[in-house]
Structure formats: structure tokens, C-alpha cells
Design an enzyme around this catalytic site. Sequence first.
Site, PDB file in Angstrom:
ATOM      1  N   CYS A 115       0.775  -1.155   0.371  1.00 16.58           N
ATOM      2  CA  CYS A 115      -0.047   0.276   0.421  1.00 16.58           C
ATOM      3  C   CYS A 115       0.917   1.244  -0.435  1.00 16.58           C
ATOM      4  O   CYS A 115       0.604   2.234  -0.498  1.00 16.58           O
ATOM      5  CB  CYS A 115      -0.978   0.222   1.230  1.00 16.58           C
ATOM      6  SG  CYS A 115      -2.228  -1.384   1.202  1.00 16.58           S
ATOM      7  N   HIS A 252      -3.203   7.447   1.931  1.00 14.83           N
ATOM      8  CA  HIS A 252      -3.702   5.895   1.095  1.00 14.83           C
ATOM      9  C   HIS A 252      -5.031   6.411   1.812  1.00 14.83           C
ATOM     10  O   HIS A 252      -5.447   6.413   2.849  1.00 14.83           O
ATOM     11  CB  HIS A 252      -3.242   5.404   2.017  1.00 14.83           C
ATOM     12  CG  HIS A 252      -3.271   4.325   1.615  1.00 14.83           C
ATOM     13  ND1 HIS A 252      -3.487   3.290   0.496  1.00 14.83           N
ATOM     14  CD2 HIS A 252      -3.056   2.738   2.171  1.00 14.83           C
ATOM     15  CE1 HIS A 252      -3.752   2.160   0.514  1.00 14.83           C
ATOM     16  NE2 HIS A 252      -3.571   1.796   1.601  1.00 14.83           N
ATOM     17  N   ASN A 282     -10.230  -0.184  -0.238  1.00 11.65           N
ATOM     18  CA  ASN A 282      -8.434   0.255  -0.623  1.00 11.65           C
ATOM     19  C   ASN A 282      -7.770  -0.224  -1.807  1.00 11.65           C
ATOM     20  O   ASN A 282      -7.402  -1.426  -1.865  1.00 11.65           O
ATOM     21  CB  ASN A 282      -7.393  -0.876   0.582  1.00 11.65           C
ATOM     22  CG  ASN A 282      -6.243   0.109   0.899  1.00 11.65           C
ATOM     23  OD1 ASN A 282      -5.741  -0.232   0.212  1.00 11.65           O
ATOM     24  ND2 ASN A 282      -5.828  -0.530   1.979  1.00 11.65           N
TER      25      ASN A 282
HETATM   26  O1  UT7 Z   1      -3.689  -0.272   3.537  1.00  6.85           O
HETATM   27  C1  UT7 Z   1      -3.103  -0.612   4.631  1.00  6.85           C
HETATM   28  C2  UT7 Z   1      -3.587  -1.759   5.378  1.00  6.85           C
HETATM   29  N1  UT7 Z   1      -5.239  -1.725   5.856  1.00  6.85           N
HETATM   30  C3  UT7 Z   1      -5.223  -0.749   6.640  1.00  6.85           C
HETATM   31  O2  UT7 Z   1      -5.165   0.398   7.426  1.00  6.85           O
HETATM   32  C4  UT7 Z   1      -7.018  -1.513   7.478  1.00  6.85           C
HETATM   33  C5  UT7 Z   1      -6.634  -1.175   8.792  1.00  6.85           C
HETATM   34  N2  UT7 Z   1      -7.446  -1.859   9.789  1.00  6.85           N
HETATM   35  C6  UT7 Z   1      -8.646  -1.824   9.603  1.00  6.85           C
HETATM   36  O3  UT7 Z   1      -9.036  -0.811   8.776  1.00  6.85           O
HETATM   37  C7  UT7 Z   1      -9.718  -1.897  10.541  1.00  6.85           C
HETATM   38  O4  UT7 Z   1      -9.259  -2.676  11.319  1.00  6.85           O
HETATM   39  C8  UT7 Z   1     -10.943  -3.080   9.901  1.00  6.85           C
HETATM   40  C9  UT7 Z   1     -12.197  -1.862   8.676  1.00  6.85           C
HETATM   41  C10 UT7 Z   1     -10.257  -4.000   9.344  1.00  6.85           C
HETATM   42  C11 UT7 Z   1     -11.674  -3.314  10.720  1.00  6.85           C
HETATM   43  O5  UT7 Z   1     -12.405  -2.673  12.457  1.00  6.85           O
HETATM   44  P1  UT7 Z   1     -12.124  -2.488  13.795  1.00  6.85           P
HETATM   45  O6  UT7 Z   1     -12.892  -1.697  13.820  1.00  6.85           O
HETATM   46  O7  UT7 Z   1     -10.627  -2.798  13.612  1.00  6.85           O
HETATM   47  O8  UT7 Z   1     -13.383  -4.326  14.279  1.00  6.85           O
HETATM   48  P2  UT7 Z   1     -12.675  -6.015  14.391  1.00  6.85           P
HETATM   49  O9  UT7 Z   1     -11.418  -6.248  13.652  1.00  6.85           O
HETATM   50  O10 UT7 Z   1     -11.948  -5.413  16.439  1.00  6.85           O
HETATM   51  O11 UT7 Z   1     -14.085  -6.862  14.543  1.00  6.85           O
HETATM   52  C12 UT7 Z   1     -15.155  -5.757  15.522  1.00  6.85           C
HETATM   53  C13 UT7 Z   1     -15.856  -7.186  14.864  1.00  6.85           C
HETATM   54  C14 UT7 Z   1     -15.035  -8.819  14.807  1.00  6.85           C
HETATM   55  O12 UT7 Z   1     -16.386  -9.349  15.925  1.00  6.85           O
HETATM   56  P3  UT7 Z   1     -16.149  -9.645  17.605  1.00  6.85           P
HETATM   57  O13 UT7 Z   1     -15.215  -9.667  17.681  1.00  6.85           O
HETATM   58  O14 UT7 Z   1     -16.153  -8.132  18.169  1.00  6.85           O
HETATM   59  O15 UT7 Z   1     -17.633 -10.269  17.929  1.00  6.85           O
HETATM   60  C15 UT7 Z   1     -15.683  -8.972  13.994  1.00  6.85           C
HETATM   61  O16 UT7 Z   1     -15.565  -9.930  13.163  1.00  6.85           O
HETATM   62  O17 UT7 Z   1     -16.254  -6.922  14.146  1.00  6.85           O
HETATM   63  C16 UT7 Z   1     -16.443  -8.598  13.118  1.00  6.85           C
HETATM   64  N3  UT7 Z   1     -16.503  -8.101  11.592  1.00  6.85           N
HETATM   65  C17 UT7 Z   1     -17.287  -7.797  10.800  1.00  6.85           C
HETATM   66  N4  UT7 Z   1     -19.050  -7.989  10.722  1.00  6.85           N
HETATM   67  C18 UT7 Z   1     -19.684  -7.670   9.405  1.00  6.85           C
HETATM   68  C19 UT7 Z   1     -14.912  -8.165  10.766  1.00  6.85           C
HETATM   69  N5  UT7 Z   1     -15.015  -7.995  10.181  1.00  6.85           N
HETATM   70  C20 UT7 Z   1     -16.507  -8.034   9.692  1.00  6.85           C
HETATM   71  C21 UT7 Z   1     -17.543  -7.667   8.610  1.00  6.85           C
HETATM   72  N6  UT7 Z   1     -18.609  -7.939   8.631  1.00  6.85           N
HETATM   73  N7  UT7 Z   1     -17.137  -7.500   6.973  1.00  6.85           N
END
Ligand code: UT7
Length: 325
Positions: A115, A252, A282
Site C-alpha cells: 500500500c 492512502h 483500498n
Molecule cells: O492499506 C493498509 C492496510 N490496511 C488497513 O489500514 C486496514 C486497517 N484496519 C482497519 O481498517 C480496521 O481494523 C477494519 C476495518 C479492518 C476492522 O475494523 P475494527 O473496528 O478494527 O473491527 P474489528 O476487526 O475489531 O472487528 C470488530 C467485529 C469483530 O467481531 P467481534 O470479535 O467483536 O465479535 C469482527 O469479527 O466485527 C466483526 N467483523 C465483521 N462484521 C461484519 C469483521 N469483519 C466484519 C464484516 N462484517 N465484514
Amino acid sequence: MTVRRSVVRGTGSYLPSRVLTNDELSTLVDTSNEWIVQRSGIRERHIAAEGEYTSDLATNAARAALDNAGIDAAEIDMVLLATATPDHTFPATAVMVQEQLGIAHGCAYDLQAVCSGFVFALSNADAMLRAGHARKALVIGAETFSRILDWQDRTTCVLFGDGAGAVVLEAVDGEGAADDRGVLSSRLRSDGRHLDKLYVDGGPSTTGTAGHLRMQGREVFRHAVGMVSDVIDGALTDAGVEADAIDWFVPHQANKRIIDATARKFGWPIEKVVVTVDKHGNTSAASIPLALDIANRDGRLQPGNLVMIEAMGGGFTWGAALLRW
Ligand code: UT7
């Protein structure tokens, strides 16, 4: 003192025609439009058609950039392509683009910083132009991440999209001052202690397959703002420019929450931030040149503006560059 500067002469971009919405994705995996918008700011992304490759996206973006610059392909003596999704293991996708543009002189090569690829490529091209290795360069970010996504993994497949963006850089003489046009400074970093937080589980030397993207999203998120803030600070210091002098922040486009938090940290109001993540998702190395092209064409980026770009991604790699448009 005369200093050679790499000035942006034109921008271009290309998005595949197929748009994949959050609602459509929620028919494939257990997710919802609300979750994706709230957590990432993404509403839709573009997906390359069957038979449409990274080199095609890159060539379309490059042609648009040449057109915008009013520069003939024959004048280009370097093609630098940032991608983590090349058409083939080799030859470099940049050489394919060079060939499709009918260029048979100069050099063309790929650069892999995921990225952060476009920031690394811009900095690399700037160094090459300043060292006199080339006069006019095409710097491209192009990706087909749809090909390396695990479409059953809701934690990753909802976040990425395909696309390409390009800029034409030309070496010109500047005064060596911060009011010169062109790339004023750049800072590049990487730290392999974070290899396991964002990677692809395949490759030519390991599995012999392309593999799929794996990410510990929360861990990436936790490091993102601090890491990019460090390199932004460094780029500002190197150029002797204060944060409040920045006209446009073109980050980005991975997550709207990361973008907002970074902008807040530097006191940049949302009106100064170019945001495309809602429409593109992204697109990895393509996200910054895509955003630059959109803001250039709609008239936001004006000659003389100070533009800060930054990115962070797999490795981890991260970097920032300051340009006067
Ligand atoms: O390009 C550079 C690299 N990438 C990034 O910069 C990405 C960086 N990370 C992020 O953007 C965020 O961490 C995400 C968008 C990937 C996730 O957001 P988050 O607020 O960190 O959520 P999380 O990973 O803590 O997940 C929260 C909950 C989880 O459930 P539990 O464990 O709380 O029950 C996940 O299982 O959301 C669940 N979850 C989903 N629910 C519905 C994860 N993916 C999904 C989904 N739909 N697609």
C-alpha cells in the site's frame, strides 16, 4: 543554488467499469452495508473484468496522465510501477506498460511496497530524476487486489478494490527553496517485525501460487496513525514547512477513520483532505495517484499548492512525501 526538482506535469487514472456495492457483498459473506460504512467508510469498489489485468489498468492510467500532461509517450525515459499484484512473476508489469505505450528506450521496473508503493515509487523516481538517470518519468500505482482476496473472508474481502493512477514527472531546475515546484521531501520506512500482520500466504518461491491476502486489521489500525504521523513530521521538517501551510492532504485510502485521525492530529480540516475511499475502497498502491488525479481534474489541486501524501501497508512499510503542485 540550483537544485533539480521533479515536477508533476500531469495525472491520470483508470477504474474498471464493474462496481461492487456493500449490499452486493452482503449476499456473499456475513456482513452489512452499515458495518462496512461505519468501520471503514467504504461504500463501493471497482473490480477488474475477466481478462483485464494490472498492466491494462496501468496503461490506461498512464495514457490519461500523458494526455493530461500534453506529453508524448516517446518523451518518457522511465516507467516506474508500484504494484503488489503484477500480471506475472516476471517480467515486470512496468515493462509491459512500456511496451503497450510503444516506448523502447529508457528503463521500466516494478517496485513492491504494497500500500505504500506509490510513495516509495515517487521518492525513487525523484531520486532517479535528480541524479540525472532520466528526464521524464511515468510513476504509476496499479492493482488488481480482487485476484488475491479470499472472497470467503469477511474481514478482508470487503475492504479492497482494483484501479490505477499515474503521474508524469519532469526534471526541472529549481532554486532549492520550499517555494520550488516539485517533490520537496520524502521519508520512507519499513519494519519487518510486523510481517505477520498483513501478508499474502503464497508466492513463487514458497507455494508456487499467488496466495491470498491475510490481515490482522485491528493490529494494522493500531499502528497506522502513529507511523504515518512520524513520516509526515519528517517530511515537513526536511522541507522546512509547517503543517498549517499544507493546502491538500492526499492520504492512502484504507480507512476513513485512519484518515480522519491523521488529519486531526495535524490540524487539517476535512475540506483540505482528498477522500476517495468511499467510492474506491483500498486500492493499495493505486489509491494515492487515483485521488491525486481526481483532485487535479476537479480543480482542487492548483499550481503552487502544497500537497502532503502518505501511506502505510504490509511489511510494515510506510512513507510520506511533500510536493508543491
Ligand atoms: O492499506 C493498509 C492496510 N490496511 C488497513 O489500514 C486496514 C486497517 N484496519 C482497519 O481498517 C480496521 O481494523 C477494519 C476495518 C479492518 C476492522 O475494523 P475494527 O473496528 O478494527 O473491527 P474489528 O476487526 O475489531 O472487528 C470488530 C467485529 C469483530 O467481531 P467481534 O470479535 O467483536 O465479535 C469482527 O469479527 O466485527 C466483526 N467483523 C465483521 N462484521 C461484519 C469483521 N469483519 C466484519 C464484516 N462484517 N465484514
